[in-house]
Design a protein around this motif. Structure first.
Motif, PDB file in Angstrom:
ATOM      1  N   TYR A  96       0.865  -1.242   0.110  1.00  0.00           N
ATOM      2  CA  TYR A  96       0.072  -0.100   0.238  1.00  0.00           C
ATOM      3  C   TYR A  96       0.798   1.255   0.236  1.00  0.00           C
ATOM      4  O   TYR A  96       0.566   2.258  -0.115  1.00  0.00           O
ATOM      5  N   ASP A  97       1.649   1.032   1.124  1.00  0.00           N
ATOM      6  CA  ASP A  97       2.995   2.611   1.367  1.00  0.00           C
ATOM      7  C   ASP A  97       3.361   2.443  -0.446  1.00  0.00           C
ATOM      8  O   ASP A  97       3.516   3.973  -0.643  1.00  0.00           O
ATOM      9  N   ALA A 106       2.328   1.914  -3.116  1.00  0.00           N
ATOM     10  CA  ALA A 106       1.463   2.676  -4.366  1.00  0.00           C
ATOM     11  C   ALA A 106       0.733   3.966  -4.098  1.00  0.00           C
ATOM     12  O   ALA A 106       0.992   4.872  -4.796  1.00  0.00           O
ATOM     13  N   ARG A 107       1.171   4.120  -2.883  1.00  0.00           N
ATOM     14  CA  ARG A 107      -0.087   5.178  -2.097  1.00  0.00           C
ATOM     15  C   ARG A 107       1.059   6.679  -2.811  1.00  0.00           C
ATOM     16  O   ARG A 107       1.112   6.988  -2.954  1.00  0.00           O
ATOM     17  N   ARG A 108       2.743   5.955  -2.241  1.00  0.00           N
ATOM     18  CA  ARG A 108       3.095   7.371  -2.295  1.00  0.00           C
ATOM     19  C   ARG A 108       4.055   7.048  -4.013  1.00  0.00           C
ATOM     20  O   ARG A 108       4.703   8.576  -4.526  1.00  0.00           O
ATOM     21  N   GLU A 109       3.855   6.848  -5.258  1.00  0.00           N
ATOM     22  CA  GLU A 109       3.874   6.438  -6.561  1.00  0.00           C
ATOM     23  C   GLU A 109       3.184   7.647  -6.908  1.00  0.00           C
ATOM     24  O   GLU A 109       1.943   8.330  -7.011  1.00  0.00           O
ATOM     25  N   ARG A 166      -3.068   6.338  -8.649  1.00  0.00           N
ATOM     26  CA  ARG A 166      -4.570   7.048  -7.896  1.00  0.00           C
ATOM     27  C   ARG A 166      -5.209   5.294  -7.543  1.00  0.00           C
ATOM     28  O   ARG A 166      -5.373   4.652  -8.460  1.00  0.00           O
ATOM     29  N   LEU A 167      -5.155   5.139  -6.141  1.00  0.00           N
ATOM     30  CA  LEU A 167      -6.043   3.811  -6.018  1.00  0.00           C
ATOM     31  C   LEU A 167      -7.285   4.193  -5.841  1.00  0.00           C
ATOM     32  O   LEU A 167      -7.862   5.263  -5.552  1.00  0.00           O
TER      33      LEU A 167
END
Length: 652
Positions: free
Chosen positions: A170-171, A173-176, A180-181
């Motif tokens: 999750y981290d 993906a979220r920081r990329e 957008r998730l």
């Protein structure tokens, strides 16, 4: 209608596959549904959702009925614009979304679960298998994005917690930037225009919101190929007959049998006896011979607790889950109360986790521009457009699943599958120009999918699909046209530390023309384009802490960055698994580069230009952004070893 003998015999053993639907509803082009009906309330006579009580911090709404007695609800529809939309956030989908975003595409990842990782998440806890076969084939491990995530897990999750693993995914993906998730969001409709996918709409139950995503390219990594029935894309279910692709491992005649799905359990040992009473609906196994596999390992259940291959592996999943739970608890009841070999040793053991989301092996498979087959795998898959690779054994499970013990069947391991290349056409739809896919729903026969389905292979397919989609967006073309630029795609993947069998990385002219000077050893393998050991060739500069590497240019050049490929122990096991006891690592490999110092030569003098501190990754990039006459790298620290290796060092 004649029933298959296998199904009849399975039922005689006490397992009853759910009945097939004779008229399945398949929608090729769906429209957004009417809002979900809420609970009726009192009408205020004005229509719509009208507040009847308000305060400074609270508004109470009563729904009202329209003239046709429908209830108006508070659900909403939001529309999003993107370059790339990835459906499914398992390992393949996560890699596809990350790679697309990293290559400049505005990307949306729509996933129907609250956590990323699919079968590898805390919901299922399946270990990520791949071409290295749990390190039984050293130096074959998948690198690129999967290696990045696994090395982060070694550094940040030494306790081997699957919830922490969820957080790492999750981290990441979220920081990329550019990604957008949309979690807890299930793709339900697709809008088509002129044979192309125009948008996909998903329902996010946590927010009661329909999310409509308009994108140029869609990548289906859902496993179940959810976009296939929504778009009319060609797909297959079941096993091909032997003659269709000339596959000697295939059954003589085609059928709808698939590999099943599995539920696991976890148990822990206590200081005192822990009794277990099975619920009345649990299956009963009185004899060890009724179980198709060994049952002396209790940390995370058994892969052979498998059902669903004789049913509909999509529409019957809930009923299959119920049957699997009955089997899981029946197996534990056997271990605790009936097994003559293990019940005494298991006396102090108790369940502490039950899997409720089945880990699925097979359902729909797209038909792409190339259908990967048994011959492709066994011949090594030497394709000019190779963009990924596999090497897991052709591991075909009987459709009867756990009932195979009573039928004298076992999973078929068909020979020693070599490392094989996967061509780009396996990831591209044959009939919809802006549809791609990766993972177990990629374009494979049942036999080929029996190997390519494992998550290590799925992840590298996902990285290839995402990189290709971003390339298509950047060039303003559709995915099929990327075939004309496959060399550029391959080099982009290699630059991101993917491995492509038989393809060498190409380096900048500055790197090629530079003079390499090492304080010890031969540095020339750093630019031979093969960034891992292959066979007897190490393709590495062997060095020690304190050694230095100089790259001297024939003329001053602008260097934007220096890239290194460090030694992350491809001959060691870094897979996180609770399924088996082995030598898996719980910390970064000792040989991995931790600290290094970078200098550049300007006007004949070496001046500081940067440093690497606390690194735990194999792929290391150091920004330089200087015009200089050369660079010098000094190895200062590893994760414990005095000697290490670099597999590549190049400048751009």
């Amino acid at each position: 209608m004649r029933r298959r003998a296998g199904a009849q015999r399975l039922e005689s053993l006490g397992f009853h596959p759910p009945p097939r639907r004779t008229h399945p509803h398949v929608c090729s082009e769906a429209t957004p549904p009417a809002p979900h009906h809420g609970h009726p309330g009192e009408s205020n006579g004005a229509g719509g959702m009208a507040p009847v009580l308000s305060a400074s911090r609270c508004v109470l709404y009563n729904p009202t009925r329209t003239q046709d007695h429908r209830v108006i609800t508070m659900s909403r529809t939001l529309t999003h614009e993107a370059d790339v939309c990835v459906i499914g956030g398992g390992m393949a989908g996560l890699a596809a979304a990350l790679s697309a975003a990293r290559h400049g595409a505005d990307t949306v990842l729509m996933h129907d679960r609250p956590v990323l990782g699919g079968n590898a998440s805390s919901e299922c806890r399946v270990h990520i298998s791949g071409a290295d076969r749990h390190n039984r084939r050293p130096n074959a491990r998948e690198t690129g994005i999967l290696e990045e995530l696994r090395l982060a897990n070694l550094c940040r999750n030494p306790q081997r917690s699957y919830s922490v693993w969820d957080a790492i995914l999750y981290d990441t993906a979220r920081r990329e930037e550019g990604l957008r998730l949309m979690l807890n969001c299930s793709a339900q409709q697709a809008c088509m225009a002129d044979g192309r996918i125009e948008s996909v709409t998903g329902w996010q139950g946590t927010t009661q919101t329909h999310h409509r995503v308009r994108a140029r390219i869609f990548i289906d990594c859902s496993g179940d190929a959810v976009l296939a029935p929504l778009t009319g894309a060609a797909f297959r279910i079941g096993r091909e007959g032997r003659e269709e692709f000339g596959e000697s491992f295939a059954p003589e005649r085609p059928d709808r049998g698939t590999m099943g799905m599995t539920l696991a359990f976890a148990a822990a040992e206590h200081d005192s006896p822990q009794p277990f009473t099975a619920p009345p609906w649990a299956h009963r196994f009185d004899r060890c011979e009724d179980l198709p596999g060994g049952h002396g390992w209790w940390e995370l259940g058994y892969w052979w607790i498998e059902l669903g291959g004789l049913a509909d592996s999509i529409h019957d999943t809930e009923q299959i889950r119920d049957q699997l739970l009955a089997v899981v608890l029946g197996v534990w009841d056997h271990i605790k109360n009936r097994c003559p070999h293990h019940r005494r040793q298991a006396a102090n053991w108790a369940l502490n986790w039950l899997q409720f989301l089945p880990a699925k092996r097979e359902s729909r498979r797209y038909v792409g521009r190339h259908v990967l087959s048994q011959q492709d795998l066994m011949s090594g898959g030497h394709f000019p457009d190779v963009v990924a690779y596999g090497g897991w054994t052709i591991d075909e499970h009987p459709p009867v699943g756990v009932g195979c013990a009573g039928l004298g069947l076992r999973p078929a391991y068909h020979g020693d599958t070599p490392i094989y290349g996967i061509p780009y056409g396996t990831l591209v739809a044959r009939d919809i120009p802006n549809l791609m896919f990766a993972g177990r729903c990629a374009s494979c026969t049942h036999i080929a999918m029996s190997s390519a389905r494992v998550m290590g292979t799925a992840t590298v397919m996902g990285q290839a699909a995402g990189t290709a989609a971003a390339l298509a967006v950047r060039r303003g073309i559709d995915p099929p046209e990327v075939s004309d630029h496959v060399g550029q795609l391959q080099q982009a993947l290699l630059a991101d530390d993917a491995y492509l069998p038989g393809v060498r990385q190409e380096f900048s002219e500055t790197t090629v023309r530079a003079k390499l000077i090492a304080s010890a050893g031969d540095p020339e393998p750093l630019r031979d384009g093969i960034n891992r050991p292959v066979g007897d060739e190490q393709h590495a500069w062997n060095c020690r802490v304190g050694d230095a590497l100089e790259m001297v240019f024939p003329a001053p050049a602008v260097v934007e960055r220096l890239t290194l490929i460090a030694d992350s122990g491809l001959d060691q096991l870094i897979q996180m698994s609770h399924w088996q006891a082995d030598d898996q690592r719980t910390s970064p490999p000792e040989s991995l580069l931790a600290d290094a110092r970078l200098e550049v030569r300007i006007g004949g003098r070496w001046v500081p230009a940067g440093a690497v501190r606390g690194n735990y990754q194999r792929l290391v990039r150091i920004d330089v952004a200087r015009r200089c006459e050369g660079i010098r790298l000094t190895i200062e620290k590893t994760w414990g070893a005095e000697q290490t290796r670099l597999f590549a060092a190049y400048v751009d």
